[in-house]
Design a protein around this motif. Structure first.
Motif, mmCIF file in Angstrom:
data_model
loop_
_atom_site.group_PDB
_atom_site.id
_atom_site.type_symbol
_atom_site.label_atom_id
_atom_site.label_comp_id
_atom_site.label_asym_id
_atom_site.label_seq_id
_atom_site.Cartn_x
_atom_site.Cartn_y
_atom_site.Cartn_z
ATOM 1 N N ILE A 63 38.826 101.975 29.038
ATOM 2 C CA ILE A 63 38.101 102.809 28.075
ATOM 3 C C ILE A 63 36.944 102.014 27.479
ATOM 4 C CG2 ILE A 63 38.273 104.022 25.868
ATOM 5 C CD1 ILE A 63 41.185 104.672 26.642
ATOM 6 N N ALA A 64 37.191 100.755 27.123
ATOM 7 C CA ALA A 64 36.126 99.911 26.574
ATOM 8 C C ALA A 64 35.007 99.714 27.594
ATOM 9 C CB ALA A 64 36.702 98.557 26.153
ATOM 10 N N ALA A 65 35.356 99.534 28.865
ATOM 11 C CA ALA A 65 34.336 99.379 29.907
ATOM 12 C C ALA A 65 33.528 100.658 30.073
ATOM 13 C CB ALA A 65 34.991 98.981 31.222
ATOM 14 N N GLY A 66 34.193 101.805 30.018
ATOM 15 C CA GLY A 66 33.475 103.077 30.112
ATOM 16 C C GLY A 66 32.523 103.286 28.955
ATOM 17 N N VAL A 67 32.971 102.959 27.754
ATOM 18 C CA VAL A 67 32.095 103.077 26.584
ATOM 19 C C VAL A 67 30.929 102.108 26.699
ATOM 20 C CG1 VAL A 67 31.971 102.748 24.080
ATOM 21 C CG2 VAL A 67 33.916 103.943 25.076
ATOM 22 N N ALA A 68 31.186 100.900 27.205
ATOM 23 C CA ALA A 68 30.108 99.917 27.383
ATOM 24 C C ALA A 68 29.086 100.411 28.411
ATOM 25 C CB ALA A 68 30.687 98.575 27.803
ATOM 26 N N MET A 69 29.543 101.067 29.485
ATOM 27 C CA MET A 69 28.605 101.611 30.474
ATOM 28 C C MET A 69 27.771 102.740 29.874
ATOM 29 S SD MET A 69 30.438 101.415 34.219
ATOM 30 C CE MET A 69 31.328 102.902 33.984
ATOM 31 N N VAL A 70 28.420 103.607 29.104
ATOM 32 C CA VAL A 70 27.678 104.675 28.433
ATOM 33 C C VAL A 70 26.643 104.074 27.491
ATOM 34 C CG1 VAL A 70 27.927 106.517 26.709
ATOM 35 C CG2 VAL A 70 29.480 106.415 28.653
ATOM 36 N N LEU A 71 27.029 103.033 26.788
ATOM 37 C CA LEU A 71 26.105 102.358 25.872
ATOM 38 C C LEU A 71 24.927 101.742 26.614
ATOM 39 C CD1 LEU A 71 25.533 101.277 22.992
ATOM 40 C CD2 LEU A 71 27.001 99.343 23.534
ATOM 41 N N ALA A 72 25.204 101.122 27.752
ATOM 42 C CA ALA A 72 24.143 100.450 28.501
ATOM 43 C C ALA A 72 23.208 101.419 29.212
ATOM 44 C CB ALA A 72 24.764 99.499 29.525
ATOM 45 N N LEU A 73 23.719 102.552 29.644
ATOM 46 C CA LEU A 73 22.911 103.465 30.455
ATOM 47 C C LEU A 73 22.191 104.540 29.646
ATOM 48 C CD1 LEU A 73 25.381 103.956 33.441
ATOM 49 C CD2 LEU A 73 23.374 102.464 33.318
ATOM 50 N N GLY A 74 22.561 104.721 28.388
ATOM 51 C CA GLY A 74 21.971 105.795 27.600
ATOM 52 C C GLY A 74 20.859 105.336 26.684
ATOM 53 N N GLU A 75 20.134 106.303 26.181
ATOM 54 C CA GLU A 75 19.108 106.060 25.167
ATOM 55 C C GLU A 75 19.729 106.399 23.817
ATOM 56 O OE1 GLU A 75 15.940 104.936 25.446
ATOM 57 O OE2 GLU A 75 16.345 104.553 27.576
ATOM 58 N N TRP A 76 19.965 105.398 23.001
ATOM 59 C CA TRP A 76 20.670 105.587 21.745
ATOM 60 C C TRP A 76 19.873 105.026 20.585
ATOM 61 C CZ3 TRP A 76 24.679 108.544 22.840
ATOM 62 C CH2 TRP A 76 25.266 108.452 24.088
ATOM 63 N N SER A 77 20.027 105.626 19.433
ATOM 64 C CA SER A 77 19.439 105.063 18.222
ATOM 65 C C SER A 77 20.260 103.838 17.814
ATOM 66 C CB SER A 77 19.448 106.092 17.090
ATOM 67 O OG SER A 77 20.775 106.339 16.656
ATOM 68 N N PHE A 78 19.762 103.096 16.859
ATOM 69 C CA PHE A 78 20.460 101.896 16.410
ATOM 70 C C PHE A 78 21.851 102.238 15.880
ATOM 71 C CE2 PHE A 78 21.536 98.900 13.004
ATOM 72 C CZ PHE A 78 21.610 97.739 13.750
ATOM 73 N N GLU A 79 21.941 103.298 15.070
ATOM 74 C CA GLU A 79 23.229 103.685 14.494
ATOM 75 C C GLU A 79 24.213 104.104 15.573
ATOM 76 O OE1 GLU A 79 20.322 104.926 13.417
ATOM 77 O OE2 GLU A 79 20.139 104.034 11.419
ATOM 78 N N GLN A 80 23.736 104.839 16.579
ATOM 79 C CA GLN A 80 24.607 105.255 17.665
ATOM 80 C C GLN A 80 25.080 104.062 18.490
ATOM 81 O OE1 GLN A 80 21.867 108.033 19.396
ATOM 82 N NE2 GLN A 80 23.020 109.798 18.623
#
Length: 118
Positions: free
Chosen positions: A15-32
């Motif tokens: 789950i942590a790896a999946g969240v890390a991939m979503v974090l790395a591949l997406g365009e997110w604001s600082f808060e997100q």
């Protein structure tokens, strides 16, 4: 199913790896980014707490029983309730912050306080 329940904390790494991939591949604001990173770190903590025991649960069992089995799956606690409690907190507290992005700690500081008038 009993093996999954007994070793639920090993799934937390994926789950942590999946969240890390979503974090790395997406365009997110600082808060997100901070929220996703905290969700990732929280799941790594679940794995660390049960996969490499020595924390709160281990200490409680050591005090109560005098010895602790190195296999976490054999600890005399309800692993289903531990799994449910940890994941419930992780997966329901993070979307709350996405739902109410305008409520921040700084909005509480702007309230009129008797101490601020001094």
């Amino acid at each position: 199913m009993n093996r999954i329940i007994a070793h639920w904390y090993e799934l937390a790494v994926y789950i942590a790896a999946g969240v890390a991939m979503v974090l790395a591949l997406g365009e997110w604001s600082f808060e997100q980014r901070i929220l996703l990173l905290s969700l990732c770190v929280l799941h790594v903590h679940f794995f660390e707490e049960f996969g490499f025991p020595g924390g709160f649960v281990w200490g409680g069992l050591k005090v109560e029983q005098g010895r602790v089995n190195p296999d976490v799956g054999k600890w005399p606690l309800n692993m289903l309730s531990a799994w449910w409690g940890n994941e419930w907190f992780a997966l329901l507290s993070t979307p709350y912050h996405y739902s109410y992005p305008n409520i921040t700690g700084s909005s509480w500081q702007r309230s009129s306080s008797p101490l601020r008038r001094c």
